[in-house]
Design an enzyme around this catalytic site. Sequence first.
Site, mmCIF file in Angstrom:
data_model
loop_
_atom_site.group_PDB
_atom_site.id
_atom_site.type_symbol
_atom_site.label_atom_id
_atom_site.label_comp_id
_atom_site.label_asym_id
_atom_site.label_seq_id
_atom_site.Cartn_x
_atom_site.Cartn_y
_atom_site.Cartn_z
ATOM 1 N N TYR A 146 0.830 -1.207 0.000
ATOM 2 C CA TYR A 146 0.000 0.000 0.000
ATOM 3 C C TYR A 146 0.861 1.253 0.000
ATOM 4 O O TYR A 146 1.960 1.244 0.554
ATOM 5 C CB TYR A 146 -0.904 0.012 1.236
ATOM 6 N N SER A 156 -13.484 -4.029 0.989
ATOM 7 C CA SER A 156 -14.416 -3.427 0.023
ATOM 8 C C SER A 156 -15.882 -3.701 0.367
ATOM 9 O O SER A 156 -16.664 -4.070 -0.509
ATOM 10 C CB SER A 156 -14.117 -3.906 -1.399
ATOM 11 N N LEU A 189 -18.072 -1.618 0.816
ATOM 12 C CA LEU A 189 -18.851 -0.637 0.058
ATOM 13 C C LEU A 189 -18.614 -0.778 -1.440
ATOM 14 O O LEU A 189 -18.981 0.096 -2.219
ATOM 15 C CB LEU A 189 -18.510 0.781 0.516
ATOM 16 N N GLY A 222 -23.556 5.085 -4.053
ATOM 17 C CA GLY A 222 -24.396 5.705 -5.080
ATOM 18 C C GLY A 222 -23.730 6.852 -5.804
ATOM 19 O O GLY A 222 -24.291 7.401 -6.762
#
Length: 348
Positions: free
Chosen positions: A53, A237, A239, A246
């Site tokens: 990362y 993840s 979401l 959205g």
Amino acid sequence: MKMNPMGRTGVMVSELCLGTMTFGTQTSEAEGHAQMDCALANGINFVDTAEMYPVNPIAKETIGRSEEIIGTWNAKNRSRRGDYVLATKHSGEGLKDVRNGAAISSNTIPETIEGNLRRLQTDYIDLYQFHWPNRGSYMFRKNWNYNPTSQNKTETLANMEDCLEALQKQVDKGNIRHFGLSNESAWGTSQWLRLSEDRGWPRVATIQNEYSLLCRLYDTDLAELSANEDVGLIAFSPLAAGLLTGKYQNNATPKGSRKSLSPNLGGRTTERVWPAVDAYLKVAAKHDVDSVHMSLAWCLTQPFMCSAIFGATQHEQLEHILKMTDVELSQECLDDIAIAHKANAMPY
């Protein structure tokens, strides 16, 4: 903040885990430190990172920067190191495109852990995870064409034994405390468990795989393994890389968002994903619950869940996520989620 057992280790971790994969690119050092402070102040005691990362994109110039930012926080807060559970990873061949990553083995484990410890500025790692199986993985949309028939079982098992013995030496030195997997399969996890129990070497405590309303591969067989073997899922993840917020609907790409850096969101932006997201957004609206909160709260209802990792590039996103800790989904909402899932299974 609810606490869950981390496998059979006796360690309890918060049901939400602070993910740091943007620390060092989208998230500055100062912001990363602020997120650490805020997360711990709000009951989160679990932080996840990795040697590779930040990502999105992975670059030779920034590899390890996320660990370094956590490390500078540790250096400033020496007395607080025991306040949280720190998880990181050995990437192995996951870094082959940018650093000629060698397969995970007893030859790479000691040096890699020394690097992790140095960047993190800590004496020990609570949970040490193998980021990718050497033999390949079904994860990140590879499930559509992954072919395991080319594997050499004898070599695979020999490598597992080699790695477990090397990990035991690291436990004995005090460098690591517990062992976890990532992007693994049910067969692979079962073999790690069998070998560790046969030899008395570090036992798999957790498995970090993708899991969300849009990605439910874990339900098919790993859920059963979790229930029977006490191996908790650390969901990444939850979401769906921001899809379930959205914010990407109607072909939107907010400035500075993950989609602005990775247009296909790691293979998630298929034609079928947009109606699937719409279906879940409608469920959230019907039950008057924020879609971010609903997506996370749903993950936490799963009996195999150890912790759900979230990432926040901005402090406002972190504060918004923390508001979901009081959200409890009604049975009617859960029923509507189940209906939406059956109509939109595996959208990517």
